[in-house]
Design an enzyme around this catalytic site. Structure first.
Site, PDB file in Angstrom:
ATOM      1  N   LYS A  22     -33.804  40.806  67.446  1.00 32.58           N
ATOM      2  CA  LYS A  22     -35.020  41.459  67.969  1.00 32.58           C
ATOM      3  C   LYS A  22     -36.167  40.452  68.064  1.00 32.58           C
ATOM      4  O   LYS A  22     -36.831  40.334  69.088  1.00 32.58           O
ATOM      5  CB  LYS A  22     -35.448  42.628  67.060  1.00 32.58           C
ATOM      6  CG  LYS A  22     -34.351  43.646  66.802  1.00 32.58           C
ATOM      7  CD  LYS A  22     -34.813  44.775  65.882  1.00 32.58           C
ATOM      8  CE  LYS A  22     -35.188  44.356  64.483  1.00 32.58           C
ATOM      9  NZ  LYS A  22     -34.041  43.918  63.647  1.00 32.58           N
ATOM     10  N   ARG A  97     -38.880  52.514  62.015  1.00 36.33           N
ATOM     11  CA  ARG A  97     -37.659  52.306  61.235  1.00 36.33           C
ATOM     12  C   ARG A  97     -37.204  53.565  60.508  1.00 36.33           C
ATOM     13  O   ARG A  97     -36.187  53.541  59.836  1.00 36.33           O
ATOM     14  CB  ARG A  97     -37.950  51.252  60.179  1.00 36.33           C
ATOM     15  CG  ARG A  97     -37.371  49.892  60.478  1.00 36.33           C
ATOM     16  CD  ARG A  97     -37.885  49.036  59.388  1.00 36.33           C
ATOM     17  NE  ARG A  97     -37.082  47.950  59.000  1.00 36.33           N
ATOM     18  CZ  ARG A  97     -37.256  46.716  59.442  1.00 36.33           C
ATOM     19  NH1 ARG A  97     -38.092  46.460  60.406  1.00 36.33           N
ATOM     20  NH2 ARG A  97     -36.554  45.744  58.920  1.00 36.33           N
ATOM     21  N   ARG A 136     -30.086  31.794  58.689  1.00 33.45           N
ATOM     22  CA  ARG A 136     -31.362  31.716  59.428  1.00 33.45           C
ATOM     23  C   ARG A 136     -32.384  30.815  58.714  1.00 33.45           C
ATOM     24  O   ARG A 136     -32.509  30.835  57.497  1.00 33.45           O
ATOM     25  CB  ARG A 136     -31.959  33.119  59.561  1.00 33.45           C
ATOM     26  CG  ARG A 136     -33.378  33.097  60.124  1.00 33.45           C
ATOM     27  CD  ARG A 136     -33.874  34.426  60.550  1.00 33.45           C
ATOM     28  NE  ARG A 136     -33.894  35.426  59.499  1.00 33.45           N
ATOM     29  CZ  ARG A 136     -34.196  36.715  59.704  1.00 33.45           C
ATOM     30  NH1 ARG A 136     -34.488  37.114  60.922  1.00 33.45           N
ATOM     31  NH2 ARG A 136     -34.191  37.555  58.709  1.00 33.45           N
ATOM     32  N   ARG A 169     -36.036  32.834  54.374  1.00 31.34           N
ATOM     33  CA  ARG A 169     -36.743  34.027  53.887  1.00 31.34           C
ATOM     34  C   ARG A 169     -36.145  34.509  52.565  1.00 31.34           C
ATOM     35  O   ARG A 169     -34.933  34.437  52.368  1.00 31.34           O
ATOM     36  CB  ARG A 169     -36.638  35.156  54.937  1.00 31.34           C
ATOM     37  CG  ARG A 169     -37.726  35.079  55.975  1.00 31.34           C
ATOM     38  CD  ARG A 169     -37.553  36.008  57.132  1.00 31.34           C
ATOM     39  NE  ARG A 169     -37.172  37.377  56.804  1.00 31.34           N
ATOM     40  CZ  ARG A 169     -37.046  38.354  57.712  1.00 31.34           C
ATOM     41  NH1 ARG A 169     -37.295  38.093  58.981  1.00 31.34           N
ATOM     42  NH2 ARG A 169     -36.697  39.564  57.367  1.00 31.34           N
ATOM     43  N   ARG A 180     -30.085  45.494  52.904  1.00 34.70           N
ATOM     44  CA  ARG A 180     -30.875  45.808  54.117  1.00 34.70           C
ATOM     45  C   ARG A 180     -30.008  46.510  55.162  1.00 34.70           C
ATOM     46  O   ARG A 180     -30.482  47.409  55.862  1.00 34.70           O
ATOM     47  CB  ARG A 180     -31.475  44.515  54.696  1.00 34.70           C
ATOM     48  CG  ARG A 180     -32.629  43.981  53.858  1.00 34.70           C
ATOM     49  CD  ARG A 180     -32.933  42.534  54.173  1.00 34.70           C
ATOM     50  NE  ARG A 180     -33.351  42.293  55.534  1.00 34.70           N
ATOM     51  CZ  ARG A 180     -33.314  41.099  56.125  1.00 34.70           C
ATOM     52  NH1 ARG A 180     -32.852  40.052  55.458  1.00 34.70           N
ATOM     53  NH2 ARG A 180     -33.739  40.966  57.357  1.00 34.70           N
TER      54      ARG A 180
HETATM   55  P1  AP5 Z   1     -33.713  37.330  64.547  1.00 30.50           P
HETATM   56  O1  AP5 Z   1     -34.159  37.286  65.945  1.00 30.50           O
HETATM   57  O2  AP5 Z   1     -34.624  36.736  63.509  1.00 30.50           O
HETATM   58  O3  AP5 Z   1     -33.240  38.802  64.140  1.00 30.50           O
HETATM   59  P2  AP5 Z   1     -34.099  40.122  63.872  1.00 30.50           P
HETATM   60  O4  AP5 Z   1     -33.381  41.243  64.529  1.00 30.50           O
HETATM   61  O5  AP5 Z   1     -35.541  39.908  64.240  1.00 30.50           O
HETATM   62  O6  AP5 Z   1     -33.876  40.231  62.319  1.00 30.50           O
HETATM   63  P3  AP5 Z   1     -34.884  40.443  61.081  1.00 30.50           P
HETATM   64  O7  AP5 Z   1     -34.095  40.085  59.839  1.00 30.50           O
HETATM   65  O8  AP5 Z   1     -36.173  39.727  61.262  1.00 30.50           O
HETATM   66  O9  AP5 Z   1     -35.083  41.954  61.161  1.00 30.50           O
HETATM   67  P4  AP5 Z   1     -35.431  42.906  60.070  1.00 30.50           P
HETATM   68  O10 AP5 Z   1     -35.595  44.102  60.909  1.00 30.50           O
HETATM   69  O11 AP5 Z   1     -34.544  43.044  58.908  1.00 30.50           O
HETATM   70  O12 AP5 Z   1     -36.699  42.202  59.364  1.00 30.50           O
HETATM   71  P5  AP5 Z   1     -38.259  42.458  59.462  1.00 30.50           P
HETATM   72  O13 AP5 Z   1     -38.922  41.151  59.434  1.00 30.50           O
HETATM   73  O14 AP5 Z   1     -38.572  43.421  60.546  1.00 30.50           O
HETATM   74  O15 AP5 Z   1     -32.284  36.565  64.484  1.00 30.50           O
HETATM   75  C1  AP5 Z   1     -31.592  36.402  63.253  1.00 30.50           C
HETATM   76  C2  AP5 Z   1     -30.819  35.060  63.265  1.00 30.50           C
HETATM   77  O16 AP5 Z   1     -29.826  35.122  64.287  1.00 30.50           O
HETATM   78  C3  AP5 Z   1     -31.672  33.819  63.579  1.00 30.50           C
HETATM   79  O17 AP5 Z   1     -31.222  32.741  62.815  1.00 30.50           O
HETATM   80  C4  AP5 Z   1     -31.441  33.567  65.080  1.00 30.50           C
HETATM   81  O18 AP5 Z   1     -31.574  32.200  65.419  1.00 30.50           O
HETATM   82  C5  AP5 Z   1     -29.995  34.035  65.225  1.00 30.50           C
HETATM   83  N1  AP5 Z   1     -29.701  34.599  66.561  1.00 30.50           N
HETATM   84  C6  AP5 Z   1     -30.486  35.422  67.315  1.00 30.50           C
HETATM   85  N2  AP5 Z   1     -29.861  35.729  68.470  1.00 30.50           N
HETATM   86  C7  AP5 Z   1     -28.650  35.108  68.422  1.00 30.50           C
HETATM   87  C8  AP5 Z   1     -27.534  35.057  69.317  1.00 30.50           C
HETATM   88  N3  AP5 Z   1     -27.531  35.707  70.484  1.00 30.50           N
HETATM   89  N4  AP5 Z   1     -26.450  34.331  68.945  1.00 30.50           N
HETATM   90  C9  AP5 Z   1     -26.416  33.668  67.750  1.00 30.50           C
HETATM   91  N5  AP5 Z   1     -27.446  33.678  66.860  1.00 30.50           N
HETATM   92  C10 AP5 Z   1     -28.539  34.385  67.203  1.00 30.50           C
HETATM   93  O19 AP5 Z   1     -38.519  43.250  58.090  1.00 30.50           O
HETATM   94  C11 AP5 Z   1     -38.465  42.608  56.837  1.00 30.50           C
HETATM   95  C12 AP5 Z   1     -38.868  43.595  55.738  1.00 30.50           C
HETATM   96  O20 AP5 Z   1     -40.233  44.044  55.970  1.00 30.50           O
HETATM   97  C13 AP5 Z   1     -38.059  44.898  55.685  1.00 30.50           C
HETATM   98  O21 AP5 Z   1     -36.862  44.754  54.932  1.00 30.50           O
HETATM   99  C14 AP5 Z   1     -39.056  45.860  55.026  1.00 30.50           C
HETATM  100  O22 AP5 Z   1     -39.153  45.650  53.640  1.00 30.50           O
HETATM  101  C15 AP5 Z   1     -40.382  45.448  55.660  1.00 30.50           C
HETATM  102  N6  AP5 Z   1     -40.650  46.195  56.907  1.00 30.50           N
HETATM  103  C16 AP5 Z   1     -40.785  45.652  58.150  1.00 30.50           C
HETATM  104  N7  AP5 Z   1     -41.010  46.607  59.062  1.00 30.50           N
HETATM  105  C17 AP5 Z   1     -41.014  47.786  58.388  1.00 30.50           C
HETATM  106  C18 AP5 Z   1     -41.171  49.147  58.791  1.00 30.50           C
HETATM  107  N8  AP5 Z   1     -41.363  49.495  60.089  1.00 30.50           N
HETATM  108  N9  AP5 Z   1     -41.111  50.118  57.823  1.00 30.50           N
HETATM  109  C19 AP5 Z   1     -40.933  49.789  56.522  1.00 30.50           C
HETATM  110  N10 AP5 Z   1     -40.760  48.520  56.081  1.00 30.50           N
HETATM  111  C20 AP5 Z   1     -40.802  47.524  57.013  1.00 30.50           C
END
Ligand code: AP5
Length: 225
Positions: A22, A97, A136, A169, A180
């Site tokens: 994403k 979420r 990552r 991270r 997660r």
């Molecule tokens: P990346 O693009 O970073 O993936 P992502 O989907 O953004 O994954 P996140 O881990 O950031 O999502 P998340 O939803 O768990 O975390 P968030 O920060 O929102 O890609 C991942 C890896 O894959 C990278 O190394 C990239 O290079 C690689 N990649 C990408 N595309 C690829 C491809 N096509 N082929 C190969 N490799 C590829 O949330 C973190 C924490 O914050 C949560 O756990 C929670 O505690 C809190 N939080 C955030 N939002 C909320 C909410 N709305 N409600 C409650 N708590 C929240």
């Protein structure tokens, strides 16, 4: 927005499990479409780094891989979407979420007169999610994302884009990633039905070439004619 620039007017949600790509896609498409990428994860990590009251409150929850309370997140988003740069569109990355967050978003956007144009689901298998997240690395300065094997930086530990330092991270350890993924299945996956029933959901294959996935996102983001 700079003078003369035009916004695509997309009001999108990028939905998918942790590691689905994403953030990778939202960052570049937001630049291309001249709309803000609104990532609740990035907003929370910034608050943690600055040790604000929100950051101090959220850190332990994030480190465990659990979700920060809905009211905190909804308040953050309500404030962010009222800022001027979101008036021409936005990409929501990591929000909503939970069903409560989705319902709150619907009310907020109704008040703003800016309903969602599409919700895009990134479909990726669980073994691939685990591989991606545990490998990552993220730039401390500009937030660019790399992967130790599939998208390695040219110089180990250094961002290709800005020269900043790369870090892992705290929530990308294998045990926390597994938790997660469970949280996603229990609390976030039900949003697929929620948006399907509103005719807003499109799915793109999230595995394979990053540019090919981006092209698929562009295609499904176009308004129906
Ligand atoms: P990346 O693009 O970073 O993936 P992502 O989907 O953004 O994954 P996140 O881990 O950031 O999502 P998340 O939803 O768990 O975390 P968030 O920060 O929102 O890609 C991942 C890896 O894959 C990278 O190394 C990239 O290079 C690689 N990649 C990408 N595309 C690829 C491809 N096509 N082929 C190969 N490799 C590829 O949330 C973190 C924490 O914050 C949560 O756990 C929670 O505690 C809190 N939080 C955030 N939002 C909320 C909410 N709305 N409600 C409650 N708590 C929240």
């Amino acid at each position: 927005m700079p003078a003369g620039a035009t916004s695509a007017g997309h009001r999108l949600v990028f939905l998918g499990p942790p590691g689905a790509g994403k953030g990778t896609q939202a960052r570049d498409l937001a630049l291309e479409w001249k709309v803000p990428q609104v990532s609740t994860g990035d907003m929370l990590r910034e608050a943690v780094a600055k040790q604000t009251p929100l950051g101090r409150q959220a850190k332990a929850t994030m480190d465990q891989g659990a979700l920060v309370p809905d009211d905190v997140i909804v308040g953050l988003i309500a404030e962010r979407l009222r800022e001027g740069d979101a008036a021409g569109g936005f990409i929501l990355d990591g929000f909503p979420r939970t069903l409560a967050q989705a319902e709150a978003l619907e009310r907020l956007l109704r008040d703003l007169g800016q309903p969602l144009t599409r919700v895009i689901f990134f479909d990726v298998s669980e073994p691939e999610l685990l591989r991606r997240l545990t490998g990552r690395r993220v730039c401390r300065e500009c937030g660019s994302t790399f992967h130790l094997t599939s998208a390695p930086p040219r110089r180990s530990g250094v961002c290709d884009k800005c020269g900043g330092r790369l870090y892992q991270r705290d929530d990308d350890s294998e045990a926390t990633v597994r938790h997660r993924l469970e949280v996603y299945t229990r609390q976030t996956a039900p949003l697929l039905d929620y948006y399907q029933s509103r005719n807003l959901l499109s799915s793109v294959p999230g595995e394979g070439d990053v540019e090919a996935i981006r092209a698929a996102v562009r295609r499904v983001s176009e308004p129906a004619r």
